[in-house]
Design an enzyme around this catalytic site. Structure first.
Site, PDB file in Angstrom:
ATOM      1  N   HIS A  28     -15.951  50.116   7.351  1.00 27.56           N
ATOM      2  CA  HIS A  28     -15.642  51.294   8.136  1.00 27.56           C
ATOM      3  C   HIS A  28     -15.648  52.562   7.135  1.00 27.56           C
ATOM      4  O   HIS A  28     -16.015  53.818   7.316  1.00 27.56           O
ATOM      5  CB  HIS A  28     -14.439  51.173   8.685  1.00 27.56           C
ATOM      6  CG  HIS A  28     -14.645  50.838  10.187  1.00 27.56           C
ATOM      7  ND1 HIS A  28     -15.383  51.495  11.160  1.00 27.56           N
ATOM      8  CD2 HIS A  28     -14.104  49.736  10.908  1.00 27.56           C
ATOM      9  CE1 HIS A  28     -15.283  51.029  12.276  1.00 27.56           C
ATOM     10  NE2 HIS A  28     -14.491  50.001  12.129  1.00 27.56           N
ATOM     11  N   ASP A  59     -13.275  45.669  19.310  1.00 23.99           N
ATOM     12  CA  ASP A  59     -13.820  47.045  18.900  1.00 23.99           C
ATOM     13  C   ASP A  59     -14.596  47.270  20.045  1.00 23.99           C
ATOM     14  O   ASP A  59     -14.924  48.551  20.373  1.00 23.99           O
ATOM     15  CB  ASP A  59     -14.667  47.016  17.643  1.00 23.99           C
ATOM     16  CG  ASP A  59     -13.715  47.076  16.523  1.00 23.99           C
ATOM     17  OD1 ASP A  59     -12.490  47.453  16.597  1.00 23.99           O
ATOM     18  OD2 ASP A  59     -14.166  46.778  15.502  1.00 23.99           O
ATOM     19  N   GLU A  87      -3.127  47.297  11.697  1.00 24.59           N
ATOM     20  CA  GLU A  87      -3.841  47.670  12.652  1.00 24.59           C
ATOM     21  C   GLU A  87      -4.398  46.248  13.341  1.00 24.59           C
ATOM     22  O   GLU A  87      -3.970  46.071  14.713  1.00 24.59           O
ATOM     23  CB  GLU A  87      -4.992  48.492  12.363  1.00 24.59           C
ATOM     24  CG  GLU A  87      -5.667  48.892  13.458  1.00 24.59           C
ATOM     25  CD  GLU A  87      -6.959  49.869  13.190  1.00 24.59           C
ATOM     26  OE1 GLU A  87      -7.224  49.871  12.054  1.00 24.59           O
ATOM     27  OE2 GLU A  87      -7.349  50.495  14.076  1.00 24.59           O
ATOM     28  N   HIS A  88      -5.001  45.567  12.898  1.00 20.96           N
ATOM     29  CA  HIS A  88      -5.535  44.218  13.219  1.00 20.96           C
ATOM     30  C   HIS A  88      -5.071  42.873  12.644  1.00 20.96           C
ATOM     31  O   HIS A  88      -4.990  42.987  11.351  1.00 20.96           O
ATOM     32  CB  HIS A  88      -7.080  44.243  13.026  1.00 20.96           C
ATOM     33  CG  HIS A  88      -7.791  45.444  13.740  1.00 20.96           C
ATOM     34  ND1 HIS A  88      -8.449  46.338  12.812  1.00 20.96           N
ATOM     35  CD2 HIS A  88      -8.020  45.883  14.925  1.00 20.96           C
ATOM     36  CE1 HIS A  88      -8.877  47.397  13.664  1.00 20.96           C
ATOM     37  NE2 HIS A  88      -8.592  47.247  14.820  1.00 20.96           N
ATOM     38  N   GLN A 111     -13.980  45.220   8.465  1.00 25.68           N
ATOM     39  CA  GLN A 111     -13.109  46.297   8.369  1.00 25.68           C
ATOM     40  C   GLN A 111     -13.557  47.131   7.220  1.00 25.68           C
ATOM     41  O   GLN A 111     -13.631  48.263   7.265  1.00 25.68           O
ATOM     42  CB  GLN A 111     -11.821  45.832   7.976  1.00 25.68           C
ATOM     43  CG  GLN A 111     -10.393  46.895   8.427  1.00 25.68           C
ATOM     44  CD  GLN A 111     -10.633  47.687   9.598  1.00 25.68           C
ATOM     45  OE1 GLN A 111     -10.753  46.664  10.578  1.00 25.68           O
ATOM     46  NE2 GLN A 111     -10.515  48.651   9.598  1.00 25.68           N
ATOM     47  N   HIS A 135      29.139  72.888  34.659  1.00 27.49           N
ATOM     48  CA  HIS A 135      28.594  71.571  35.052  1.00 27.49           C
ATOM     49  C   HIS A 135      29.866  70.723  36.212  1.00 27.49           C
ATOM     50  O   HIS A 135      29.557  70.293  37.183  1.00 27.49           O
ATOM     51  CB  HIS A 135      28.717  70.546  33.822  1.00 27.49           C
ATOM     52  CG  HIS A 135      27.295  71.099  33.151  1.00 27.49           C
ATOM     53  ND1 HIS A 135      27.147  72.150  32.642  1.00 27.49           N
ATOM     54  CD2 HIS A 135      26.250  70.153  32.796  1.00 27.49           C
ATOM     55  CE1 HIS A 135      25.982  72.117  31.785  1.00 27.49           C
ATOM     56  NE2 HIS A 135      25.332  70.838  31.978  1.00 27.49           N
TER      57      HIS A 135
END
Lengths: 430, 430
Positions: free
Chosen positions: A261, A362, A326-327, A258, A421
């Site tokens: 990145h 991934d 996220e993970h 991670q 209506h």
């Protein structure tokens, strides 16, 4: 790197700061982007050409606006065989996972004789943004394009900047595999504007997905409602929950996968074994030194990494939910990983057991790697076929059933002060 | 009111203008809203109190910040019995439709021995905006709150302005039925900011839904990504597709049931029978004169209404798809309505047959009445339990399956220049 122990005085405050830390910068691009969007809306292709010349030093009129299907097929054919096989395997597994995601239409009659249901359709056209340069990932092309195709999108349009004419051949090969229908050599907020509004050359699309820089992200945010978009993306993160029985080298590599990145990525380890924590941090340092991405990974680990020692892995779960990462890896024996997973309410994707590194997700596992970041797993989900589909509900009454439920509708319309209506119902009750 | 016939010279151009007409105004509130959001984020309850005093002439500290559960229960008990029964019927039918919408978790092992799946969870907390004054509709409370409760949301928070202290008792009764957990007497962009960021008194939520004025809509748009929101709402519309066998009075009432909502609402009739079209427009004029909402309905019909005569109803379907309307009535015999429905790709909700007025869907049918407007049915769906839930995907490999698909993942990581990704996989292949 931050090291905490839940028994520390001040742990709660320190953890709050970790959860609340804002790693994303909005870069103050909103005004720039809003001007670019207005320019493209008004000026169309001429503005696209001008901005592409300016930012990418590429003349669309002289050198071509599009990359052809033949170029993509050639790029695919020219791949090294093992890379081609890897891309094919990934595409096939992603397709199969997303096919199983297709929602079912509903059509039923209830006990009042009212027929109700919902019908799903794919959108007519989707746009896929693919960054240029280093951030052009063929895996992202597959992860965005395949769900669109599986959803039944008729026209899938890719936009990508080609600075100085440079094109990533593996990205083209991925576009070939995924069946992308058009590729335009434009990027930035101007490309997103072209997809949303349409220009003389580029027909508009209904949904825009795909990663991009701050300008691209802000353009998508500003166009939300004009088109559908995927969730706003922030810096990504991994939380690894590991007992002392793991190989520290494996865990360290997972944290670094991670960290490499981006400078703003975040890697966090929870463990109940302080000696294991020491071994992992030692291995992180050793591995960073050997990585070609070590500079980025090292800075990310230094500035945003954390190692948190807890009483037990079970007691870490409420903290993991607060991070809504996220993970999340649950690196224990499978039975225990299952039990830990049952306690997780907020996470983009979870990786169970010692033999499931996040990087598998991934590329080739099948589930989407476009996942909610920056704590957004509290309310958002990974990209799916649903992002490229929409639901039409339907209702069918007959003379009998409208008499059964119509009077209540008319009464509520009266209470809301909406006489037309009420009349539209009562006329059918006579 | 615009009258067109598909055989007119210039029909295509006129229809294009109709489709492209922009009925929404952004009212230039973006800067105002962005300042209010920043003020509430920084100043919390003190700012809420100040703005509520300014806009609603209501002092929260002196008169109370919240409306209690007891007040809601009392409002419910005090309802006229037929109105209470109508609300109860609506709640029960909405609940049942949305329960059937709950997504299924997935958990399977594929032919490589890889375990994959997805688990759905409700969000922890949701916020529901309810406008004050004339636009406070109890039906909207049910339509927003019930899907949240069915989704398993733990804490459902309502915010609503109470100008001069005024409270809508039927709205409180609806909140009671739907099980709203907290009600705060704040409105406008400041209330949306409080829900998103939290204040000293109001804990933050994860998703915000519900209708509001331009300030509220812009606040939600600006906070998209900080929280989840429902789709941006624009002016609503109805398309009625009717053959000449309908009672023109019914059709006219259906068109007016949309027109009476707002000056920017739009009602469009497609028919293959010019004499029927004449009869409907005549009846519209007669009914407008008798409506207490006639002024709004008349202006909406005059400025945005349209009657389009086509060769056949079947040939109208591509035009109906271009309009991608919020509501589409197919007022024919049921068999033909089914066939027409099969040709519809873009619509929020469809009402089949002559006995299904759109207003039934506003109140008691069961499907949600919060639907995509302003052509957004091209890419968006009505509100559902999914808006209050999120999906966590999961992956589990063992020693065997990581050997099967791991090498491809490592090869792709190599190609993307991410060595720590590759290492995290290869260490497990040894």
């Amino acid at each position: 790197m931050l090291r905490l122990n839940t028994t520390d005085t001040g742990f709660a405050e320190a953890f709050d700061i970790l959860v609340g830390a804002r790693r994303e910068s909005d870069a103050g691009v909103a005004a720039d982007v809003s001007r670019i969007l207005a320019d493209v809306k008004a000026g169309g292709d001429a503005v696209l050409r001008e901005l592409t010349q300016k930012f990418d030093r590429f003349d669309l009129d002289s050198n071509g606006w599009q990359i052809s299907a033949a170029q993509c097929a050639a790029a695919y054919a020219a791949l090294e065989p093992d890379l081609r096989d890897a891309l094919d395997l990934a595409a096939q597994r992603i397709t199969s996972y997303h096919q199983a995601q297709l929602p079912e239409n509903r059509d039923y009659r209830d006990d009042q004789g009212v027929r109700l249901g919902a019908k799903w359709n794919g959108v007519d056209a989707a746009g896929l943004y693919v960054p240029g340069g280093r951030a052009a990932y063929p895996s992202s092309v597959l992860m965005n394009a395949i769900p669109a195709k599986v959803a039944g999108v008729g026209r899938l349009v890719m936009v990508t900047p080609t600075p100085d004419g440079e094109v990533n051949q593996t990205v083209l090969a991925a576009a070939h595999i995924a069946g992308v229908d058009e590729i335009w050599r434009v990027g930035g907020a101007q490309a997103v504007a072209a997809l949303a509004y349409g220009t003389e050359k580029i027909a508009p699309v209904d949904v825009i997905t795909g990663p991009g820089n701050a300008w691209v992200a802000e353009a998508k945010r500003q166009l939300y409602g004009v088109v559908g978009i995927d969730m706003v993306a922030g810096p990504s993160e991994i939380v690894v929950v590991a007992d002392g029985q793991n190989d520290p080298e494996w865990t360290a590599a997972d944290l670094l996968s991670q960290a490499e990145h981006d400078l703003t990525s975040q890697s966090i380890l929870f463990t109940d074994d302080a000696a294991f924590a020491d071994a992992v941090t030692k291995s992180v340092d050793v591995q960073i030194a050997a990585l070609s991405t070590g500079k980025v990974a090292g800075a990310s680990w230094r500035d945003h990494g954390a190692v948190i020692v807890t009483d037990s892995l079970e007691s870490a779960m409420p903290l993991v939910n607060l991070l809504a990462a996220e993970h999340v890896e649950l690196a224990t024996d499978m039975n225990r990983a299952e039990a830990l997973f049952a306690a997780i309410r907020h996470a983009g994707s979870v990786f169970l057991g010692r033999h499931t590194p996040e990087a598998i997700g991934d590329y080739v596992a099948g589930p989407n790697h476009v996942l909610p970041t920056g704590r957004r797993a509290r309310f958002a989900s990974g990209l799916s076929v649903l992002d490229f589909m929409k639901r039409t509900s339907f209702i069918a009454l007959d003379e009998d059933s409208v008499r059964k439920i119509g009077p209540a509708a008319a009464r509520l319309a009266d209470a809301e002060g909406l006489p037309a209506h009420a009349a539209s119902v009562r006329k059918r009750l006579k």
